[in-house]
Design a protein around this motif. Structure first.
Motif, PDB file in Angstrom:
ATOM      1  N   PHE A  60       0.809  -1.210   0.000  1.00  0.00           N
ATOM      2  CA  PHE A  60       0.000   0.000   0.000  1.00  0.00           C
ATOM      3  C   PHE A  60       0.851   1.272   0.000  1.00  0.00           C
ATOM      4  CE2 PHE A  60      -2.619  -3.104   2.532  1.00  0.00           C
ATOM      5  CZ  PHE A  60      -3.529  -3.377   1.531  1.00  0.00           C
ATOM      6  N   TYR A  83      -0.801   4.403  -3.233  1.00  0.00           N
ATOM      7  CA  TYR A  83      -2.194   4.068  -3.554  1.00  0.00           C
ATOM      8  C   TYR A  83      -2.802   5.137  -4.458  1.00  0.00           C
ATOM      9  CZ  TYR A  83      -7.262   4.105  -2.471  1.00  0.00           C
ATOM     10  OH  TYR A  83      -8.641   4.163  -2.530  1.00  0.00           O
ATOM     11  N   GLY A 120       1.747   3.124   4.195  1.00  0.00           N
ATOM     12  CA  GLY A 120       1.204   3.830   3.041  1.00  0.00           C
ATOM     13  C   GLY A 120       1.735   5.246   2.969  1.00  0.00           C
ATOM     14  N   PHE A 125      -0.848   0.008  -5.526  1.00  0.00           N
ATOM     15  CA  PHE A 125      -2.191  -0.499  -5.226  1.00  0.00           C
ATOM     16  C   PHE A 125      -3.208   0.499  -5.773  1.00  0.00           C
ATOM     17  CE2 PHE A 125      -5.907  -1.585  -2.671  1.00  0.00           C
ATOM     18  CZ  PHE A 125      -5.828  -2.979  -2.602  1.00  0.00           C
TER      19      PHE A 125
END
Length: 479
Positions: free
Chosen positions: A43, A46, A84, A188
């Motif tokens: 992640f 993203y 992330g 992602f």
């Protein structure tokens, strides 16, 4: 005695040590208390692609606070807990919403609505948006939610010149949404698209100027999008589409909202007598069946629940005989939300010409049962395409269709709050009847995270929907 005290001290130290170890491994952000994990997904970068839902559109406008509460923004905040990276959004300038040009609000772009409790009606906020439609932002961005976008638009070169929401963030006038997204080298992605491929037709009451995207076209463009997004084995999450018949835009206004006394009902029946007799004449000449005559016959009574009169293009066309295509609505028809303020108004102030009663509602105000069937058939086909894409590529899939059906029937309990699709009071939808409220977006984000957990072995708990407001206030200073 001294010996016992030593043992008690040892036990106490051991207990504290155990507690410290437990606290070290218990993670309140995970589903099971164990340390958060991304599972098999990455992640770190993203990107989100989609339409107005991904953008955070709410209360009939795109504005800064709505964008902050978009489901991709909420998802990104959870991804940040497992490494992330930054999630950049092409923010609007303010919380008025929409676009302006030369200091004048552009009517088709905002401003947002707020709920006026004194009149129990949605009301546009005052002021002019400071987001000029000609302003271009520098990227790169992570949120590629484009209000108004259909599946066919996300890979269309030149879409930036047709849609200012993409134009303000596109890398060039010939760029495509998906290519700009892939150019950021994401690890992602999320994709929720296809709603507008039927919604324009549905919200316009089935007006043909807003056609449904052919299913073969949707299948081709959707699979082309997936091919680009999954290039190199990239993982992601996609979502299917709910039936429009579950949205408050179509379920709030009843088909039988007209209260009449005996005298007014009798007057209306006298006014429609010639029409009803024309139907019988057509039947006697073999132009109509008895069943269609019964369907088209208009009758009022002294009641609080008289049905509105509508124009239905699917009826046998007898206009050549001077017989219009009128009938009264049934529970199988959907009256669109804006009709709430239109039914019962008069034409030119004439008390004898009442919209929805003595003057039938035009096609734009009603999604008839035949039109509903067309939308449903297209949605079912789109959803099969989406399901097949998820299966073929090992992608996580959010079953938005089932979730929306639950919201519109039994409701859904989340964090001890009951969410429904009821207009205003159901907590899930904003004042435009189509787009979610902040709490609704939080609920959607959690459903995406749940699907991601199931597919990739992550264990995100998600956010507490109760911490997200239901309606935005009138004054942006109170945000």
């Amino acid at each position: 005695m001294i010996k016992n005290i030593k043992w008690l001290a040892f036990i106490a130290l051991a207990f504290v040590a155990c507690n410290s170890d437990d606290e070290a491994i218990v993670d309140p952000n995970s589903t099971d208390g164990t340390p958060l994990t991304a599972g098999s997904a990455d992640f770190s970068k993203y990107v989100a692609l989609g339409d107005s839902f991904a953008a955070g559109f709410s209360d009939n406008a795109l504005f800064m606070e709505g964008q902050k509460n978009s489901y991709p923004n909420i998802i990104a905040s959870q991804f940040a807990l497992v490494g992330g990276g930054e999630f950049t959004t092409p923010f609007m300038n303010d919380n008025i919403g929409g676009f302006s040009s030369g200091g004048v609000q552009i009517p088709q772009f905002g401003p947002r609505l707020w709920f006026n409790a004194a009149t129990s009606t949605p009301t546009p906020v005052t002021g002019v948006s400071t987001t000029d439609i000609s302003t271009h932002l520098s990227g790169p961005f992570n949120n590629f939610g484009i209000p108004g976008a259909k599946a066919t638009h996300l890979d269309f070169a030149g879409y930036a010149t047709a849609n200012p929401y993409f134009g303000r963030m596109a890398s060039s006038t010939t760029a495509t949404v998906v290519d700009d997204a892939v150019a950021t080298n994401p690890t992602f992605f999320s994709l929720w698209i296809g709603g507008n491929d039927v919604l324009g037709y549905a919200t316009s009451g089935g007006v043909s100027t807003s056609p449904i995207t052919p299913t073969t076209t949707f299948n081709a463009v959707y699979n082309a999008l997936i091919a680009k997004l999954t290039s190199g084995g990239r993982k992601g999450v996609i979502a299917n589409l709910p039936y429009v018949s579950t949205l408050p835009y179509f379920t709030t206004v009843p088909y039988n909202p007209v209260p009449l006394d005996a005298a007014t009902a009798a007057q209306l029946n006298a006014g429609y007598a010639a029409y009803n007799n024309g139907l019988l004449f057509a039947q006697s000449n073999g132009l109509l069946t008895a069943a269609e005559v019964a369907q088209r016959t208009i009758s009022f009574s002294a009641s609080a629940t008289n049905k509105v009169v509508i124009v239905d293009e699917y009826l046998t066309n007898l206009t050549g005989f001077g017989i219009p295509s009128y009938r009264q609505a049934t529970s199988e028809d959907l009256i669109v939300l804006p009709a709430r303020a239109f039914i019962g108004t008069t034409v030119g102030g004439n008390p004898l010409q009442v919209n929805g009663v003595s003057v039938p509602l035009a096609d734009q105000w009603v999604l008839s049962k035949n039109e509903i069937a067309e939308v449903k058939a297209a949605t079912d086909s789109y959803n099969q395409t989406i399901q097949d894409a998820a299966t073929a590529n090992g992608l996580a899939l959010v079953d938005a269709k089932t979730l929306m059906t639950q919201l519109s029937t039994t409701g859904v309990v989340a964090n001890n709050y009951t969410l429904t699709s009821t207009y205003v009071t159901g907590a899930t939808f904003s004042l435009d009847g189509v787009h979610p409220s902040p709490r609704g977006y939080a609920f959607i984000a959690n459903q995406f995270l749940k699907a991601i957990n199931e597919t990739y072995g992550s264990n995100f708990k998600g956010v507490n929907v109760g911490t997200y407001r239901i309606l935005y206030p009138q004054d942006p200073a109170n945000f």
